[in-house]
Design an enzyme around this catalytic site. Structure first.
Site, PDB file in Angstrom:
ATOM      1  N   LYS A 297      15.732   1.889  23.836  1.00 58.08           N
ATOM      2  CA  LYS A 297      15.225   1.030  22.745  1.00 58.08           C
ATOM      3  C   LYS A 297      14.829  -0.331  23.296  1.00 58.08           C
ATOM      4  CE  LYS A 297      16.023   4.106  19.554  1.00 58.08           C
ATOM      5  NZ  LYS A 297      14.894   4.877  19.007  1.00 58.08           N
ATOM      6  N   ARG A 298      14.510  -0.345  24.541  1.00 58.05           N
ATOM      7  CA  ARG A 298      14.049  -1.579  25.220  1.00 58.05           C
ATOM      8  C   ARG A 298      15.063  -2.715  25.047  1.00 58.05           C
ATOM      9  NH1 ARG A 298      11.924   2.618  26.413  1.00 58.05           N
ATOM     10  NH2 ARG A 298       9.670   2.940  26.480  1.00 58.05           N
TER      11      ARG A 298
ATOM     12  N   ALA B  17      13.806  -6.450  23.839  1.00 52.32           N
ATOM     13  CA  ALA B  17      12.759  -6.459  22.796  1.00 52.32           C
ATOM     14  C   ALA B  17      13.193  -7.185  21.537  1.00 52.32           C
ATOM     15  CB  ALA B  17      12.357  -5.023  22.461  1.00 52.32           C
TER      16      ALA B  17
ATOM     17  N   LEU C 160      14.560  -3.947  15.074  1.00 55.63           N
ATOM     18  CA  LEU C 160      13.735  -3.973  13.862  1.00 55.63           C
ATOM     19  C   LEU C 160      13.992  -2.756  12.982  1.00 55.63           C
ATOM     20  CD1 LEU C 160      10.388  -5.193  15.501  1.00 55.63           C
ATOM     21  CD2 LEU C 160      11.916  -6.534  14.053  1.00 55.63           C
TER      22      LEU C 160
ATOM     23  N   GLY D 259      14.202 -12.193  19.839  1.00 58.31           N
ATOM     24  CA  GLY D 259      15.620 -12.409  20.139  1.00 58.31           C
ATOM     25  C   GLY D 259      15.949 -12.248  21.619  1.00 58.31           C
TER      26      GLY D 259
ATOM     27  N   GLU E  47      15.530 -15.556  22.893  1.00 61.62           N
ATOM     28  CA  GLU E  47      16.657 -16.390  22.440  1.00 61.62           C
ATOM     29  C   GLU E  47      17.883 -16.142  23.322  1.00 61.62           C
ATOM     30  OE1 GLU E  47      16.338 -15.031  18.223  1.00 61.62           O
ATOM     31  OE2 GLU E  47      16.011 -17.160  17.820  1.00 61.62           O
TER      32      GLU E  47
ATOM     33  N   GLU F 140       7.781 -13.193  15.877  1.00 64.79           N
ATOM     34  CA  GLU F 140       8.409 -13.125  14.557  1.00 64.79           C
ATOM     35  C   GLU F 140       7.399 -13.284  13.419  1.00 64.79           C
ATOM     36  OE1 GLU F 140       9.806 -14.415  17.201  1.00 64.79           O
ATOM     37  OE2 GLU F 140      11.971 -14.104  17.159  1.00 64.79           O
TER      38      GLU F 140
ATOM     39  N   ARG G  89       5.737 -10.258  12.493  1.00 61.59           N
ATOM     40  CA  ARG G  89       6.634  -9.258  11.869  1.00 61.59           C
ATOM     41  C   ARG G  89       7.076  -9.698  10.477  1.00 61.59           C
ATOM     42  NH1 ARG G  89       5.326  -5.533  15.472  1.00 61.59           N
ATOM     43  NH2 ARG G  89       6.179  -5.864  17.553  1.00 61.59           N
TER      44      ARG G  89
ATOM     45  N   GLY H 159      16.084 -16.320  14.519  1.00 62.56           N
ATOM     46  CA  GLY H 159      17.411 -16.501  13.918  1.00 62.56           C
ATOM     47  C   GLY H 159      18.516 -16.478  14.953  1.00 62.56           C
TER      48      GLY H 159
END
Ligand code: 1HE
Length: 263
Positions: free
Chosen positions: A24-25, A61, A65, A110, A113, A133, A136, A141
């Site tokens: 899932k990267r 990634a 999501l 993220g 981040e 973001e 999307r 956050g």
């Protein structure tokens, strides 16, 4: 030790953690954040430096999501998720132990981040950065408005988020998102090997100096100049009482210490 998201091992005084969700990267779901929080809350006392690497072609990634979509979180649910990210990433940045992130491929949302919470970022030449973001329909956050904005300036972060553009590794290097680029003609070493050699070097510093460096500089930059200068003096006074100050100074006075010269 292995947990579903983090694979961990040690090389002498270096703790190596590897994001281990390549399929899932390395997207971050709630349990991944809980594992990161747990690791950085329980760093073994002999660990002097941490290298944070990732399995596969991509560092991370960002927010999972699919989990976010499936959970249909309320505003308060997502506020709590973000606060969980803040707690975990604060432990990376302010845990008192130098953390070196080893980047490749996508360092996005993220993932950026997470990388921004590390103290040093070593990037494979394949690395790229983005804050998608806006595209999307969400917002950062996991601390980007504080950490990433501080690195690249708030205005550059606004531009990155409005456009959702992909920044290549060389631009990332110029802006401070990467400190070193590896696997390149100038530096053929792999990012992981290079990060380990930096970690070994940093582990040789006085531990209390490392603590002061990673604990106080970012915090002082949030203070007024008056408070910052006072805090700097206090930190220097504490470090001064460290066990190996006299030994290291003695080495210098007796001409046994290395000289500070370009290599
Ligand atoms: C994911 C995620 C994810 C991949 N959440 N599952 N982040 C993004 O907007 C980045 C979204 N991801 C991508 O753009 C691409 O996946 C990559 C450029 C990172 C990699 O591309 P690629 O071609 O190598 O892989 P892929 O085929 O797109 O993905 C492989 C699998 O990983 C696939 O699942 P599968 O079940 O179909 O095999 C993807 O769905 C899955 N995957 N990325 C969940 N992010 C606290 S707020 C933070 C806000 C943000 O982070 S926003 C940024 C979100």
């Amino acid at each position: 030790m292995s947990t579903p998201y983090l694979k961990t091992h040690e090389i002498d005084q270096i703790g190596v953690i590897t994001l281990n969700r390549e399929s899932k990267r390395n997207a971050l779901d709630e349990s991944a954040i809980a594992e990161i929080d747990h690791y950085f809350s329980n760093i073994p006392p002999h660990i002097r430096v941490i290298v944070m690497a990732a399995q596969g072609d991509h560092f991370c990634a960002g927010l999972d999501l699919k989990e976010h979509h499936d959970q249909e979180r309320s505003a308060v649910d997502f506020l709590r998720v973000c606060q969980g990210w803040h707690r975990a990433f604060d432990k990376i940045q302010h845990g008192g132990i130098p953390v070196i992130a080893c980047l490749q491929g996508a360092v996005v949302g993220g993932g950026l981040e997470l990388a921004s919470a590390a103290h040093i970022r070593v990037a494979d030449i394949s690395t790229y950065f983005s804050l998608p973001e806006g595209t999307r329909g969400i917002f950062t956050g996991g601390g980007a408005t504080v950490r990433t904005a501080k690195i690249i300036t708030p205005n550059r972060m606004v531009e990155m988020m409005l456009t959702g553009r992909v920044m290549d590794v060389q631009e990332g290097l110029r802006l401070g998102l990467a400190h070193y680029v590896c696997n390149s003609p100038e530096n053929p070493e792999s990012a992981y090997e290079f990060a380990l050699s930096l970690a070994t070097k940093i582990a040789g510093n006085a531990p209390l100096s490392n603590y002061a460096i990673v604990s106080s500089i970012n915090k002082i930059s949030d203070m007024s100049a008056t408070d910052g200068l006072f805090a700097e003096g206090l930190m220097a006074a504490v470090v001064q009482t460290g066990n190996d100050v006299q030994r290291r100074l003695n080495d210098f006075v007796n001409k046994r210490a290395h000289k500070v010269k370009p290599t």
